[in-house]
Design an enzyme around this catalytic site. Structure first.
Site, mmCIF file in Angstrom:
data_model
loop_
_atom_site.group_PDB
_atom_site.id
_atom_site.type_symbol
_atom_site.label_atom_id
_atom_site.label_comp_id
_atom_site.label_asym_id
_atom_site.label_seq_id
_atom_site.Cartn_x
_atom_site.Cartn_y
_atom_site.Cartn_z
ATOM 1 N N GLU B 33 0.802 -1.232 0.000
ATOM 2 C CA GLU B 33 0.000 0.000 0.000
ATOM 3 C C GLU B 33 0.828 1.272 0.000
ATOM 4 O O GLU B 33 0.313 2.351 -0.299
ATOM 5 C CB GLU B 33 -0.915 0.037 1.231
ATOM 6 C CG GLU B 33 -2.087 -0.929 1.183
ATOM 7 C CD GLU B 33 -1.703 -2.351 1.543
ATOM 8 O OE1 GLU B 33 -0.719 -2.516 2.291
ATOM 9 O OE2 GLU B 33 -2.350 -3.293 1.054
ATOM 10 N N HIS B 34 2.096 1.161 0.387
ATOM 11 C CA HIS B 34 2.873 2.385 0.611
ATOM 12 C C HIS B 34 4.101 2.398 -0.283
ATOM 13 O O HIS B 34 5.216 2.176 0.187
ATOM 14 C CB HIS B 34 3.267 2.460 2.093
ATOM 15 C CG HIS B 34 3.596 3.851 2.559
ATOM 16 N ND1 HIS B 34 4.811 4.448 2.374
ATOM 17 C CD2 HIS B 34 2.852 4.766 3.231
ATOM 18 C CE1 HIS B 34 4.827 5.657 2.908
ATOM 19 N NE2 HIS B 34 3.651 5.880 3.444
ATOM 20 N N PHE B 35 4.022 2.636 -1.588
ATOM 21 C CA PHE B 35 2.799 2.833 -2.340
ATOM 22 C C PHE B 35 2.817 1.824 -3.481
ATOM 23 O O PHE B 35 3.904 1.355 -3.848
ATOM 24 C CB PHE B 35 2.754 4.267 -2.904
ATOM 25 C CG PHE B 35 2.728 5.324 -1.824
ATOM 26 C CD1 PHE B 35 1.525 5.692 -1.226
ATOM 27 C CD2 PHE B 35 3.900 5.941 -1.394
ATOM 28 C CE1 PHE B 35 1.480 6.681 -0.245
ATOM 29 C CE2 PHE B 35 3.857 6.918 -0.405
ATOM 30 C CZ PHE B 35 2.657 7.283 0.179
#
Lengths: 123, 157
Positions: B33-35
């Site tokens: 998710e990051h990123f």
């Protein structure tokens, strides 16, 4: 800048205030300015950074005055202790029967500056 | 994922300082998710890693200097800056240096994160010492701390 002015400046961001006029010398840190225990950690930390002196919570709570025999009865200060506090903090507001909690809650900005000056004078 | 954000401690000197290593790997699920397709190690996790190292240092200091056990809790983050972007493959060296240590009140620790000598993150962390809620909790925490320190020793062999 004297100790009191420097202390007022130091307290502003910690207490979330903007103008030095809001931190009056006679303002009580807890009762008037809403300082909480986390704020005291930051206040002592900044005092040590900026003035080079270490202050303990006990000194604010005045329990240093409660250690000798007969100075506190049922959590309330004796006439003798009140007189000593008045002399030490150049005040007349300390009276017999004040509780330790009340002392803590009514501890003022000027009282704190007095402790800082006293400690710096013995450095 | 285990929420231990320091891979090993290479120095631990009670009352003074500690140094730890954190290797950033693309395997870390955080990069989902990051990123997506742009992996950056979150600054908040760098902060947590530095705080964990400082926490071990302070707990170790309490024990080594014979103070009563206290829970070391992060209460303030001062002047912390993240100065560089950290990617997978980077190796961060975290360091902690005790500035103030008052076991009945609080402690301040200067922390840094460096990548190959370049300062990537740094600031001051202030910790409070909280009373242990009960003896069982204290026993478990001391046991865990010992395990953590021992496993770091193992990692250094």
């Amino acid at each position: 800048m004297d100790t009191l002015e420097k202390l007022q400046q130091l307290l502003l961001p910690i207490l979330g205030l903007e103008n030095r006029e809001e931190v009056k010398p006679e303002s009580a840190l807890v009762r008037d300015l809403g300082a909480e225990s986390i704020d005291f950690v930051e206040i002592f930390y900044e005092i040590e950074n900026q003035f080079g002196v270490k202050i303990k919570v006990q000194e604010i709570a005045q329990s240093d005055y409660g250690n000798s025999e007969g100075s506190v009865d049922n959590g309330k200060i004796s006439a003798e202790t009140a007189a000593k506090l008045n002399a030490d903090f150049n005040s007349d507001r300390f009276v017999e029967g004040l509780t330790i909690r009340e002392l803590f809650e009514t501890f003022t900005v000027r009282d704190l500056a007095t402790i800082i000056d006293r400690k710096r004078s013995v450095l | 994922m285990r929420f231990i954000l320091v891979d090993k401690i290479v120095e631990l000197v009670a009352g003074d300082s500690a140094k730890g290593v954190k290797c950033i790997t693309l395997t870390n699920e955080i990069f989902n998710e990051h990123f997506p397709n742009y992996p950056i190690f979150p600054g908040s996790l760098i902060l947590e890693g530095m705080a964990q190292l400082a926490g071990v240092l302070l707990s170790h200091t309490l024990i080594e200097e014979g103070h009563p056990y206290r829970v070391v809790a992060l209460t303030m983050v001062k002047n912390l800056k993240f100065r560089a972007i950290i990617h997978p493959g980077d190796r961060l060296i975290y360091s902690s240096k005790i500035k103030y240590f008052y076991p009945n009140e609080y402690a301040a620790v200067v922390v840094k994160g460096e990548r190959e000598g370049e300062l990537c993150a740094g600031g001051e962390l202030i910790f409070s010492f909280l009373e242990s809620p009960n003896p069982q909790f204290e026993k478990e925490m001391l046991h865990n701390l010992k395990l953590i320190i021992e496993s770091y020793k193992g990692a250094n062999q």
